[in-house]
Design an enzyme around this catalytic site. Structure first.
Site, PDB file in Angstrom:
ATOM      1  N   ASP A   1      -6.360 -10.624 -14.279  1.00 49.13           N
ATOM      2  CA  ASP A   1      -7.407 -11.540 -13.764  1.00 49.13           C
ATOM      3  C   ASP A   1      -8.822 -11.445 -14.980  1.00 49.13           C
ATOM      4  OD1 ASP A   1      -8.926 -13.982 -12.528  1.00 49.13           O
ATOM      5  OD2 ASP A   1      -8.109 -13.412 -10.927  1.00 49.13           O
TER       6      ASP A   1
ATOM      7  N   ASP B   1      -4.257   3.966   2.718  1.00 47.46           N
ATOM      8  CA  ASP B   1      -5.757   4.141   2.853  1.00 47.46           C
ATOM      9  C   ASP B   1      -5.832   2.736   2.839  1.00 47.46           C
ATOM     10  OD1 ASP B   1      -4.922   2.868   0.631  1.00 47.46           O
ATOM     11  OD2 ASP B   1      -6.673   3.240  -0.777  1.00 47.46           O
TER      12      ASP B   1
ATOM     13  N   ASP C   1     -11.588 -16.598 -14.769  1.00 50.28           N
ATOM     14  CA  ASP C   1     -11.709 -17.012 -13.358  1.00 50.28           C
ATOM     15  C   ASP C   1     -12.759 -17.773 -14.415  1.00 50.28           C
ATOM     16  OD1 ASP C   1     -12.086 -16.280 -11.091  1.00 50.28           O
ATOM     17  OD2 ASP C   1     -14.380 -15.984 -11.382  1.00 50.28           O
TER      18      ASP C   1
ATOM     19  N   ASN D   1      -0.262   4.149  -0.372  1.00 54.28           N
ATOM     20  CA  ASN D   1      -0.941   5.925  -0.059  1.00 54.28           C
ATOM     21  C   ASN D   1      -1.910   5.597   1.298  1.00 54.28           C
ATOM     22  OD1 ASN D   1      -3.099   4.562  -0.554  1.00 54.28           O
ATOM     23  ND2 ASN D   1      -4.057   6.001  -1.811  1.00 54.28           N
TER      24      ASN D   1
ATOM     25  N   ASP E   1       0.282  -1.574  -0.099  1.00 56.91           N
ATOM     26  CA  ASP E   1      -0.234   0.079   0.274  1.00 56.91           C
ATOM     27  C   ASP E   1       0.427   1.201   0.026  1.00 56.91           C
ATOM     28  OD1 ASP E   1      -1.818   2.142   0.328  1.00 56.91           O
ATOM     29  OD2 ASP E   1      -2.344   1.202   2.665  1.00 56.91           O
TER      30      ASP E   1
ATOM     31  N   HIS F   1      -5.316 -17.332  -3.588  1.00 54.27           N
ATOM     32  CA  HIS F   1      -6.474 -16.790  -2.916  1.00 54.27           C
ATOM     33  C   HIS F   1      -8.017 -17.488  -2.313  1.00 54.27           C
ATOM     34  CE1 HIS F   1      -7.746 -16.266  -6.411  1.00 54.27           C
ATOM     35  NE2 HIS F   1      -9.063 -15.605  -5.895  1.00 54.27           N
ATOM     36  N   ASP F   2      -7.498 -18.558  -2.485  1.00 55.00           N
ATOM     37  CA  ASP F   2      -8.607 -19.426  -2.183  1.00 55.00           C
ATOM     38  C   ASP F   2      -8.862 -20.529  -1.439  1.00 55.00           C
ATOM     39  OD1 ASP F   2     -10.914 -17.965  -3.791  1.00 55.00           O
ATOM     40  OD2 ASP F   2     -10.632 -19.116  -5.539  1.00 55.00           O
TER      41      ASP F   2
ATOM     42  N   ASP G   1      -1.948  -1.127  -3.354  1.00 55.04           N
ATOM     43  CA  ASP G   1      -2.235  -0.332  -4.745  1.00 55.04           C
ATOM     44  C   ASP G   1      -0.947  -0.663  -6.038  1.00 55.04           C
ATOM     45  OD1 ASP G   1      -0.142   1.340  -3.947  1.00 55.04           O
ATOM     46  OD2 ASP G   1      -1.610   2.019  -2.562  1.00 55.04           O
TER      47      ASP G   1
ATOM     48  N   GLU H   1      -8.910 -20.796 -15.243  1.00 52.60           N
ATOM     49  CA  GLU H   1      -9.547 -21.485 -13.572  1.00 52.60           C
ATOM     50  C   GLU H   1     -10.660 -22.801 -15.007  1.00 52.60           C
ATOM     51  OE1 GLU H   1     -11.398 -21.044  -9.462  1.00 52.60           O
ATOM     52  OE2 GLU H   1     -12.025 -19.471 -10.827  1.00 52.60           O
TER      53      GLU H   1
HETATM   54  C1  GLC Z   1     -13.148 -17.700  -8.650  1.00 51.19           C
HETATM   55  C2  GLC Z   1     -12.147 -16.895  -8.199  1.00 51.19           C
HETATM   56  C3  GLC Z   1     -12.761 -16.827  -6.381  1.00 51.19           C
HETATM   57  C4  GLC Z   1     -13.710 -16.061  -6.585  1.00 51.19           C
HETATM   58  C5  GLC Z   1     -14.794 -16.990  -7.654  1.00 51.19           C
HETATM   59  C6  GLC Z   1     -15.748 -15.350  -8.050  1.00 51.19           C
HETATM   60  O1  GLC Z   1     -12.669 -19.217  -7.875  1.00 51.19           O
HETATM   61  O2  GLC Z   1     -10.744 -17.366  -7.571  1.00 51.19           O
HETATM   62  O3  GLC Z   1     -12.036 -16.242  -5.423  1.00 51.19           O
HETATM   63  O4  GLC Z   1     -14.147 -15.953  -5.491  1.00 51.19           O
HETATM   64  O5  GLC Z   1     -14.211 -16.971  -8.917  1.00 51.19           O
HETATM   65  O6  GLC Z   1     -15.622 -14.828  -8.921  1.00 51.19           O
END
Ligand code: GLC
Length: 538
Positions: free
Chosen positions: A121, A48, A217, A46, A44, A330-331, A52, A271
């Site tokens: 993404d 907040d 995605d 700035n 980050d 991240h999931d 970024d 994905e």
């Molecule tokens: C994918 C992303 C996930 C998101 C989902 C809906 O699985 O990795 O983080 O919540 O799609 O877009």
């Protein structure tokens, strides 16, 4: 316990055999180690509390030193952030929290200067209900945008992947719109050619701005030809049989591919929401996706050498071309807790596997320093929409708050989303103030600054392993030979032209002796393997 690393210049070529059947076309992405950045949590600039572009730009040197050659940025387009950007409100505007178009362009230019490509993404299955398209569509059945989304007079039984029904009643028209995810994320109607055209234009816009490709995605969710058929329900649980992998998905992906192929050397990773390798592999083919995220390693819930070995075998036997190699994202919960039992050496042994196996490695930010899970202690601490939804559904079903919290936390993806730990200063050098999600409490010892000074740290191990992968064609293109597991000793050879690299990883307890053969030279590790030790020979 530690293992030393030494890169000994290659002196003697080992072998007398030649590789067979290697029709390996060279491309940059087959030679790259990728790194996923979860946008709100990286750096980050700035104050907040959100990451970024400027913050990330200042950290590009870290990635260059680490040796990664590709960055996957999670969504940064305008969004109310119900799902942290996976709910896109405009396919052209950058969310002001992350900066502006110039900041983005500078970031890409600076990454390119360092020999690093950037993929973005793209969330094309749904948009935010705050998007202009959806707002227009909601104005009435005659609105020109109405058919951008999926409307029905009566819902079927399909459920949202975030829990609860996948249909929401629109008070004005009395119709229901379809949402595979949150109620504020409405599914686009891919059978409408206008939607396809709009998406293709948006892709061109970003390709013209210099992105090197896309991470698409949930791309096998795009079309809904079977909308008249209810999903089967077994033992009270819905099976997602008719709402994914529909007849038109490949055709839709081809239309995306065609646009990407208008540009030189771009890359698409998709994905695919499925853990069935037969399904996954269908999408990884010329004209469709370069690679897919096959969740072989990613779906291993807890550590098992046998399972890791089986998954490697399965990738080798079933995936055409290159599988993707990743343990985290991240999931998912972080590797450190899920698989490594908070042992940095074990985490590094897993990294060694990911960086030497056949496929395209994707490191998730923070793995290189051994970042850990973050767990919500109260429902208020939960940031993730999936965690919050499951908590609420549990309460609605009559569970007590403690049990509902457990249920929520089971599905809560905040675990791996805490801010990157850069140094020991307040807020881990991520920001100058409290961030959108709290910093992990171990940041004083687990951070980039500290670990780069310790020669045997996980961070320096990652650097050495990535450097090795970058310099050795056999690790990028080599086929396997002798992939085997014996008493927790996982080993294989990678063979490319006249080169052979042997990898031996000890996932067991205690010391193991190995006899690599006289002519082999050590590239990394020890010749006597300690627990979680790694030896790589050429
Ligand atoms: C994918 C992303 C996930 C998101 C989902 C809906 O699985 O990795 O983080 O919540 O799609 O877009």
């Amino acid at each position: 316990m530690r293992f030393y690393a030494s890169l000994i210049p290659f002196l003697t070529l080992v072998t007398s055999f030649t590789a067979v059947g290697q029709s390996t076309q060279k491309t940059w992405w087959k030679e790259s180690v990728f790194y996923e950045i979860y946008m709100p949590s990286y750096a980050d600039s700035n104050g907040d509390g959100y990451g970024d572009f400027k913050g990330m730009e200042a950290k590009l040197d870290h990635l260059q030193k680490l040796g990664v050659k590709g960055i996957w940025l999670t969504p940064f387009l305008l969004s109310p952030k119900v799902d942290n950007g996976y709910d896109v409100a405009s396919y052209y505007d950058i969310d002001p929290v992350y900066g502006n178009t110039d900041d983005f362009k500078n970031y890409v230019a600076e990454a390119h200067k360092r020999g690093i490509k950037v993929i973005m993404d793209m969330v094309l299955n749904h948009t935010s209900t705050e998007s202009k398209w959806f707002k227009e569509a909601s104005k009435g059945k005659d609105n020109p945008y109405r058919d951008y989304y999926i409307w029905r007079d009566k819902p079927n039984n399909w459920e949202s992947f975030f829990g609860g029904p996948a249909w929401q009643k629109d008070p004005l028209s009395g119709q229901y719109y379809y949402h595979k995810f949150d109620v504020k994320m409405a599914d686009l109607n891919w059978s409408n050619p206008q939607v396809v055209k709009e998406v293709q234009e948006a892709l061109r816009y970003w390709l013209n701005l210099g992105v090197d490709g896309f991470r698409l995605d949930v791309i096998n969710f795009l079309t809904t030809e079977s909308i008249l058929t209810d999903n089967p329900v077994k033992e009270g649980k819905q099976e997602h049989q008719y709402d994914i992998d529909q007849a038109g998905v490949k055709d839709a992906i081809q239309k995306i591919r065609a646009v990407v192929d208008e540009y030189k050397d771009r890359f698409i990773v998709g994905e695919i929401g499925s853990d069935k390798i037969d399904i996954l592999k269908q999408y990884q083919s010329p004209g469709l996706l370069d690679v897919v995220f096959n969740f072989n390693f990613g779906s291993i819930p807890s550590f098992s050498t046998k399972r890791i070995y089986d998954e490697l075998q399965s990738m080798e036997n079933n995936m055409p071309g290159y599988p993707t190699l990743f343990f985290g994202s991240h999931d998912m919960p972080r590797i450190m807790d899920r698989l490594a039992g908070n042992d940095p050496e074990k985490a590094l042994a897993l990294a060694a596997l990911m960086l030497t196996a056949k496929g395209i490695p994707f490191i998730y930010y923070g793995e290189e320093i051994g970042m850990r899970n973050t767990i919500a202690k109260t429902p208020e601490e939960m940031r993730d929409i999936q965690g919050k939804t499951f908590y609420k559904l549990a309460i609605d079903a009559g569970k007590n708050p403690a049990a509902a919290l457990v249920e929520g936390n089971d599905h809560n993806r905040d675990k791996s989303r805490s801010p990157m730990q850069w140094d020991s200063s307040p807020f881990a050098g991520f920001s100058t103030r409290q961030s959108w999600i709290p910093v992990n409490s171990d940041f004083d010892s687990v951070n980039v600054e500290r670990l780069q000074q310790a020669p045997y740290s996980i961070l320096n191990g990652y650097k050495q392993l990535i450097a090795l992968r970058n310099s050795e064609k056999a690790l990028q293109y080599g086929r396997y030979k002798n992939l085997q597991l014996s008493n927790d000793l996982l080993s294989f050879e990678r063979i490319y032209k006249k080169e052979k690299i042997t990898v031996v990883i000890n996932f067991g307890k205690g010391m193991r002796k190995i006899q690599p053969g006289k002519k082999l030279r050590i590239l990394y590790g020890t010749d006597v393997l300690v627990e979680n030790g790694v030896a790589i020979y050429k």
